[in-house]
Design an enzyme around this catalytic site. Structure first.
Site, PDB file in Angstrom:
ATOM      1  N   CYS A  42      43.625  43.490  51.425  1.00  0.00           N
ATOM      2  CA  CYS A  42      44.562  44.296  52.330  1.00  0.00           C
ATOM      3  C   CYS A  42      44.731  43.572  53.715  1.00  0.00           C
ATOM      4  N   CYS A  47      48.314  44.848  52.234  1.00  0.00           N
ATOM      5  CA  CYS A  47      48.848  45.783  52.873  1.00  0.00           C
ATOM      6  C   CYS A  47      49.477  45.280  54.311  1.00  0.00           C
ATOM      7  N   LYS A  50      52.086  42.655  54.342  1.00  0.00           N
ATOM      8  CA  LYS A  50      53.288  43.237  53.708  1.00  0.00           C
ATOM      9  C   LYS A  50      53.910  44.175  54.527  1.00  0.00           C
ATOM     10  N   TYR A 176      54.329  49.103  42.412  1.00  0.00           N
ATOM     11  CA  TYR A 176      54.489  49.088  43.871  1.00  0.00           C
ATOM     12  C   TYR A 176      54.886  47.916  44.361  1.00  0.00           C
ATOM     13  N   GLU A 180      58.543  46.851  46.435  1.00  0.00           N
ATOM     14  CA  GLU A 180      58.099  46.840  47.998  1.00  0.00           C
ATOM     15  C   GLU A 180      58.692  45.426  48.193  1.00  0.00           C
ATOM     16  N   HIS A 434      61.901  70.787  66.112  1.00  0.00           N
ATOM     17  CA  HIS A 434      63.184  70.511  66.139  1.00  0.00           C
ATOM     18  C   HIS A 434      63.847  69.373  67.271  1.00  0.00           C
ATOM     19  N   GLU A 439      60.884  68.671  59.628  1.00  0.00           N
ATOM     20  CA  GLU A 439      61.011  70.271  59.707  1.00  0.00           C
ATOM     21  C   GLU A 439      61.404  70.852  58.395  1.00  0.00           C
TER      22      GLU A 439
HETATM   23  C1  LIG Z   1      50.600  42.972  48.025  1.00  0.00           C
HETATM   24  C2  LIG Z   1      49.794  44.109  48.122  1.00  0.00           C
HETATM   25  C3  LIG Z   1      50.020  45.147  48.924  1.00  0.00           C
HETATM   26  C4  LIG Z   1      49.135  46.242  49.132  1.00  0.00           C
HETATM   27  N1  LIG Z   1      49.704  47.413  49.614  1.00  0.00           N
HETATM   28  C5  LIG Z   1      48.641  48.259  50.160  1.00  0.00           C
HETATM   29  C6  LIG Z   1      49.121  49.459  50.901  1.00  0.00           C
HETATM   30  O1  LIG Z   1      50.236  49.266  51.583  1.00  0.00           O
HETATM   31  N2  LIG Z   1      48.262  50.424  50.846  1.00  0.00           N
HETATM   32  C7  LIG Z   1      46.984  50.658  50.262  1.00  0.00           C
HETATM   33  O2  LIG Z   1      46.287  51.358  50.239  1.00  0.00           O
HETATM   34  N3  LIG Z   1      46.777  49.531  49.412  1.00  0.00           N
HETATM   35  C8  LIG Z   1      47.558  48.580  49.315  1.00  0.00           C
HETATM   36  N4  LIG Z   1      47.238  47.287  48.215  1.00  0.00           N
HETATM   37  C9  LIG Z   1      46.022  47.540  47.782  1.00  0.00           C
HETATM   38  C10 LIG Z   1      44.901  47.336  48.498  1.00  0.00           C
HETATM   39  O3  LIG Z   1      44.928  45.784  49.067  1.00  0.00           O
HETATM   40  C11 LIG Z   1      43.374  47.146  47.665  1.00  0.00           C
HETATM   41  O4  LIG Z   1      43.431  48.506  46.933  1.00  0.00           O
HETATM   42  C12 LIG Z   1      42.184  47.158  48.387  1.00  0.00           C
HETATM   43  O5  LIG Z   1      42.015  45.816  49.253  1.00  0.00           O
HETATM   44  C13 LIG Z   1      40.896  46.896  47.532  1.00  0.00           C
HETATM   45  O6  LIG Z   1      39.656  46.698  48.309  1.00  0.00           O
HETATM   46  P1  LIG Z   1      38.734  46.089  47.582  1.00  0.00           P
HETATM   47  O7  LIG Z   1      37.322  45.998  48.632  1.00  0.00           O
HETATM   48  O8  LIG Z   1      38.170  46.784  46.174  1.00  0.00           O
HETATM   49  O9  LIG Z   1      38.916  44.763  47.040  1.00  0.00           O
HETATM   50  P2  LIG Z   1      39.397  43.600  48.174  1.00  0.00           P
HETATM   51  O10 LIG Z   1      40.080  44.041  49.341  1.00  0.00           O
HETATM   52  O11 LIG Z   1      40.286  42.760  47.136  1.00  0.00           O
HETATM   53  O12 LIG Z   1      38.205  42.653  48.579  1.00  0.00           O
HETATM   54  C14 LIG Z   1      37.330  41.996  47.593  1.00  0.00           C
HETATM   55  C15 LIG Z   1      36.895  40.674  48.067  1.00  0.00           C
HETATM   56  O13 LIG Z   1      35.955  39.989  47.302  1.00  0.00           O
HETATM   57  C16 LIG Z   1      36.007  38.802  47.370  1.00  0.00           C
HETATM   58  N5  LIG Z   1      35.223  38.117  46.252  1.00  0.00           N
HETATM   59  C17 LIG Z   1      35.577  38.032  45.035  1.00  0.00           C
HETATM   60  N6  LIG Z   1      34.712  37.676  44.350  1.00  0.00           N
HETATM   61  C18 LIG Z   1      33.595  37.198  45.015  1.00  0.00           C
HETATM   62  C19 LIG Z   1      32.322  36.563  44.783  1.00  0.00           C
HETATM   63  N7  LIG Z   1      32.012  36.380  43.466  1.00  0.00           N
HETATM   64  N8  LIG Z   1      31.581  36.324  45.738  1.00  0.00           N
HETATM   65  C20 LIG Z   1      31.891  36.634  46.926  1.00  0.00           C
HETATM   66  N9  LIG Z   1      33.099  37.312  47.348  1.00  0.00           N
HETATM   67  C21 LIG Z   1      33.927  37.630  46.407  1.00  0.00           C
HETATM   68  C22 LIG Z   1      37.336  38.336  47.419  1.00  0.00           C
HETATM   69  O14 LIG Z   1      37.542  37.377  48.069  1.00  0.00           O
HETATM   70  C23 LIG Z   1      37.822  39.420  48.491  1.00  0.00           C
HETATM   71  O15 LIG Z   1      37.776  39.327  49.924  1.00  0.00           O
HETATM   72  C24 LIG Z   1      47.973  46.434  48.277  1.00  0.00           C
HETATM   73  C25 LIG Z   1      47.709  45.294  47.284  1.00  0.00           C
HETATM   74  C26 LIG Z   1      48.352  44.212  47.327  1.00  0.00           C
HETATM   75  C27 LIG Z   1      47.937  43.095  46.544  1.00  0.00           C
HETATM   76  N1  LIG Z   2      52.059  50.809  49.131  1.00  0.00           N
HETATM   77  C1  LIG Z   2      50.917  50.746  48.487  1.00  0.00           C
HETATM   78  O1  LIG Z   2      49.859  51.625  48.542  1.00  0.00           O
HETATM   79  C2  LIG Z   2      50.451  49.481  47.328  1.00  0.00           C
HETATM   80  C3  LIG Z   2      51.192  48.388  47.546  1.00  0.00           C
HETATM   81  C4  LIG Z   2      51.102  47.460  46.536  1.00  0.00           C
HETATM   82  C5  LIG Z   2      50.088  47.611  45.563  1.00  0.00           C
HETATM   83  N2  LIG Z   2      49.308  48.731  45.643  1.00  0.00           N
HETATM   84  C6  LIG Z   2      48.461  48.931  44.612  1.00  0.00           C
HETATM   85  O2  LIG Z   2      48.147  47.658  43.875  1.00  0.00           O
HETATM   86  C7  LIG Z   2      48.117  47.925  42.614  1.00  0.00           C
HETATM   87  C8  LIG Z   2      48.765  47.023  41.865  1.00  0.00           C
HETATM   88  O3  LIG Z   2      50.140  46.747  42.027  1.00  0.00           O
HETATM   89  P1  LIG Z   2      51.061  46.128  41.025  1.00  0.00           P
HETATM   90  O4  LIG Z   2      52.457  46.524  41.371  1.00  0.00           O
HETATM   91  O5  LIG Z   2      50.922  44.863  40.807  1.00  0.00           O
HETATM   92  O6  LIG Z   2      50.701  46.791  39.892  1.00  0.00           O
HETATM   93  P2  LIG Z   2      51.487  48.066  38.769  1.00  0.00           P
HETATM   94  O7  LIG Z   2      50.574  48.455  37.884  1.00  0.00           O
HETATM   95  O8  LIG Z   2      51.747  49.178  39.986  1.00  0.00           O
HETATM   96  O9  LIG Z   2      52.885  47.676  38.295  1.00  0.00           O
HETATM   97  C9  LIG Z   2      52.833  46.810  37.589  1.00  0.00           C
HETATM   98  C10 LIG Z   2      54.228  46.644  36.751  1.00  0.00           C
HETATM   99  O10 LIG Z   2      54.210  45.457  35.747  1.00  0.00           O
HETATM  100  C11 LIG Z   2      55.029  46.076  34.679  1.00  0.00           C
HETATM  101  N3  LIG Z   2      54.443  45.349  33.657  1.00  0.00           N
HETATM  102  C12 LIG Z   2      53.227  45.016  33.246  1.00  0.00           C
HETATM  103  N4  LIG Z   2      53.167  44.265  31.930  1.00  0.00           N
HETATM  104  C13 LIG Z   2      54.418  43.943  31.712  1.00  0.00           C
HETATM  105  C14 LIG Z   2      55.220  43.197  30.708  1.00  0.00           C
HETATM  106  N5  LIG Z   2      54.618  42.716  29.601  1.00  0.00           N
HETATM  107  N6  LIG Z   2      56.579  43.224  30.647  1.00  0.00           N
HETATM  108  C15 LIG Z   2      57.073  43.665  31.774  1.00  0.00           C
HETATM  109  N7  LIG Z   2      56.624  44.391  32.721  1.00  0.00           N
HETATM  110  C16 LIG Z   2      55.256  44.529  32.761  1.00  0.00           C
HETATM  111  C17 LIG Z   2      54.422  47.426  34.721  1.00  0.00           C
HETATM  112  O11 LIG Z   2      55.204  48.136  33.759  1.00  0.00           O
HETATM  113  C18 LIG Z   2      54.518  47.866  35.886  1.00  0.00           C
HETATM  114  O12 LIG Z   2      55.841  48.302  36.192  1.00  0.00           O
HETATM  115  C19 LIG Z   2      48.998  49.311  42.605  1.00  0.00           C
HETATM  116  O13 LIG Z   2      48.805  49.848  41.347  1.00  0.00           O
HETATM  117  C20 LIG Z   2      48.320  49.924  43.700  1.00  0.00           C
HETATM  118  O14 LIG Z   2      47.431  50.730  43.575  1.00  0.00           O
HETATM  119  C21 LIG Z   2      49.525  49.532  46.424  1.00  0.00           C
END
Ligand SMILES: Cc1cc2nc3c(=O)[nH]c(=O)nc-3n(C[C@H](O)[C@H](O)[C@H](O)COP(=O)(O)OP(=O)(O)OC[C@H]3O[C@@H](n4cnc5c(N)ncnc54)[C@H](O)[C@@H]3O)c2cc1C
Ligand SMILES: NC(=O)c1ccc[n+]([C@@H]2O[C@H](COP(=O)([O-])OP(=O)(O)OC[C@H]3O[C@@H](n4cnc5c(N)ncnc54)[C@H](O)[C@@H]3O)[C@@H](O)[C@H]2O)c1
Length: 464
Positions: A42, A47, A50, A176, A180, A434, A439
């Site tokens: 994140c 997040c 992004k 997502y 985005e 308003h 609203e």
């Molecule tokens: C591009 C993008 C945009 C997103 N936007 C949003 C958003 O707008 N709103 C939202 O709510 N969510 C968003 N998400 C999803 C959100 O980022 C994740 O759901 C969230 O970060 C999950 O938290 P986590 O603690 O499970 O894992 P992470 O935040 O991924 O943390 C896992 C950590 O574990 C570490 N790690 C892995 N393996 C090991 C190991 N063996 N030893 C030590 N450390 C290790 C990794 O380096 C990492 O730092 C987005 C995700 C992406 C990819």
């Molecule tokens: N604004 C937010 O809260 C936010 C932003 C980014 C990510 N996220 C989190 O991260 C997760 C991962 O995001 P994501 O966009 O990588 O995953 P996602 O699961 O939302 O989307 C994956 C997309 O790839 C497509 N896809 C998969 N296999 C395919 C294939 N063989 N051919 C064509 N299309 C294929 C799926 O149909 C889907 O549209 C999300 O589910 C969400 O929980 C949240």
């Protein structure tokens, strides 16, 4: 050094940091191991960067709207390298805050990749540690196996580190991340093509939002190439990339983003040896209390692939810590999690979709579809759409859906009402602020549709 802890957390992302701090606050001796940068997906590559890129893209529209409000001489050119430097600085600042928060909480942080080496045993950075409890919070990473050639593409990690806007960008996927970044890069000036299998992007969201998002993105000049299966990504003969589709068509662009989903980080953790089972989709299998199949080992966040959002990972981490160290059993309700999609226009939603609610019983649907004052005045084509899904028997609001300016901010506030099981009558007796767009949510009088019939027959009008 005493290498025995009450809790060892593997992964200092959203879930791991939240759990570690909360457990330490309950008096536990806690160590957290992080293989990369503290803050996780994140903060470092999700997040936060992004949203900073989304803000940058938003200025293009603001500049064009300003003209409609009488401003002259408004122009500019986006220099992505300047944004990238400022973003890197901000992420460094946030990581330092996360490190400080852990230190202030009394949590010991070890930089290194951790693995389980036996029951209650963890190895990291050359140390063998022992813990009463272990929490796996290792998150997820971009999947690259959906079709051949995806290893050639950028993932969201690399897109967030771009220093130049590509002239053209092909985005593969319809979830997502795909919509985005398609929206953001188009706002920054790239010619964007979004390639996805379904007929509309964002499967699982309310169809009225999906349709309107597709229309709005097309109106903004993005090419939506949906409804065709994707076969292979390859380098183009004259440079750039080619995406071959099942109907023999080919989509081309200078740069390509693979957004076909994410996979839980489970490799190399020693999970099988420790008795931690994975589910059919490769995520750590857990019960409602985040217990894995191995005694003494829990898992939270994206590695469990329940609802992959930051607030959910945090809530799961805190619930684990409260339950195990605070003598207070807490469970996360995954059924009504609010979420937003940061496109332009943005989407936000909480609760049931219309179709899901209608499957459970009689439902009244209220809608509002309008041109917001600001964009109408500036001559823009932007519209806002709001939907309330209401239980036809109890009048309780079951779902709130919006696409339009400020949707994430508006729906965040309304999510409180939904959590409190507010009824449509509660919305009706709430006075409007308003003039606002929000609203409209308290001014919807008549249902536009009804599904199913309440036992006493339809009432004809909504409660006032
Ligand atoms: C591009 C993008 C945009 C997103 N936007 C949003 C958003 O707008 N709103 C939202 O709510 N969510 C968003 N998400 C999803 C959100 O980022 C994740 O759901 C969230 O970060 C999950 O938290 P986590 O603690 O499970 O894992 P992470 O935040 O991924 O943390 C896992 C950590 O574990 C570490 N790690 C892995 N393996 C090991 C190991 N063996 N030893 C030590 N450390 C290790 C990794 O380096 C990492 O730092 C987005 C995700 C992406 C990819
Ligand atoms: N604004 C937010 O809260 C936010 C932003 C980014 C990510 N996220 C989190 O991260 C997760 C991962 O995001 P994501 O966009 O990588 O995953 P996602 O699961 O939302 O989307 C994956 C997309 O790839 C497509 N896809 C998969 N296999 C395919 C294939 N063989 N051919 C064509 N299309 C294929 C799926 O149909 C889907 O549209 C999300 O589910 C969400 O929980 C949240």
């Amino acid at each position: 050094m005493n290498d025995t802890y009450d809790l060892i957390v593997i992964g200092a992302g959203s879930g791991g940091v939240a759990a570690a701090r909360r457990a330490a606050a309950h008096g536990a001796r806690v160590l957290i191991a992080e293989a990369d940068r503290v803050g996780g997906t994140c903060v470092i590559r999700g997040c936060v960067p992004k949203k900073l890129m989304m803000y940058a893209a938003g200025y293009a529209q603001l500049l064009s709207e300003a003209v409609g409000f009488g401003w002259t001489g408004v122009s500019g050119r986006f220099e992505m390298a300047r944004w990238a430097d400022a973003k890197a600085h901000e992420i460094d600042r946030l990581e330092a805050i996360y490190r400080r928060m852990l230190a202030d909480a009394g949590v010991e942080l070890v930089d290194g990749r951790a693995r389980l080496s036996g029951p209650g045993l963890v190895e990291v950075a050359g140390r063998s540690l022992r813990a009463g409890r272990v929490l796996i919070a290792t998150g997820g990473a971009p999947a690259r196996d959906a079709l051949p050639g995806l290893e050639l593409a950028m993932s969201s990690n690399e897109v967030l580190n771009l220093r130049e806007v590509p002239a053209s960008l092909l985005v593969i996927g319809g979830g997502y991340i795909a919509v985005e970044f398609a929206s953001i890069l188009a706002g920054l000036g790239a010619q964007v093509t979004l390639a996805f299998r379904d007929t509309l992007p964002l499967r699982g969201f309310d169809p009225d939002l999906r349709t309107r998002l597709a229309q709005a993105l097309s109106t903004r000049g993005l090419t939506l190439a949906g409804g065709v299966a994707l076969s292979e990504l390859a380098r183009g003969s004259g440079g750039g990339f080619e995406l071959r589709r099942a109907d023999a068509s080919v989509l081309r662009a200078e740069a390509v983003l693979n957004a076909t989903g994410r996979r839980p980080n489970t490799a190399g953790l020693g999970l099988a040896e420790a008795g931690v089972q994975l589910d059919a989709r490769g995520a750590v299998a857990v019960d409602q209390d985040s217990c894995t199949t191995a005694p003494g080992i829990w898992a939270v966040g994206d590695v469990t692939n329940r609802v992959n959002l930051t607030p959910v990972a945090i809530a799961e981490g805190r619930a684990f810590a409260d339950s195990e160290f605070g003598r207070r059993r807490v469970r996360v309700d995954h059924r009504t999690v609010a979420s937003a999609v940061f496109t332009e226009p943005p989407i936000a939603t909480v609760g049931l979709t219309e179709a899901d609610a209608a499957r459970e019983g009689p439902v009244d649907v209220y809608e509002s579809d309008f041109r917001p004052m600001k964009s109408a005045f500036a001559g823009g084509a932007g519209r806002s759409y709001m939907k309330l899904v209401v239980d036809g028997l109890s009048d309780v609001v079951l779902g709130i859906h919006m696409i339009g300016t400020d949707a994430p901010e508006i729906v965040q506030s309304l999510a409180v009402a939904l959590t409190c099981r507010a009824t449509k009558a509660d919305f009706d007796r709430t006075l409007a602020v308003h003039p606002t767009a929000a609203e409209e949510f308290v001014l919807m009088r008549e249902p536009v549709r009804r599904h199913g019939t309440p036992p006493h027959g339809p009432t004809g009008t909504a409660p006032t």
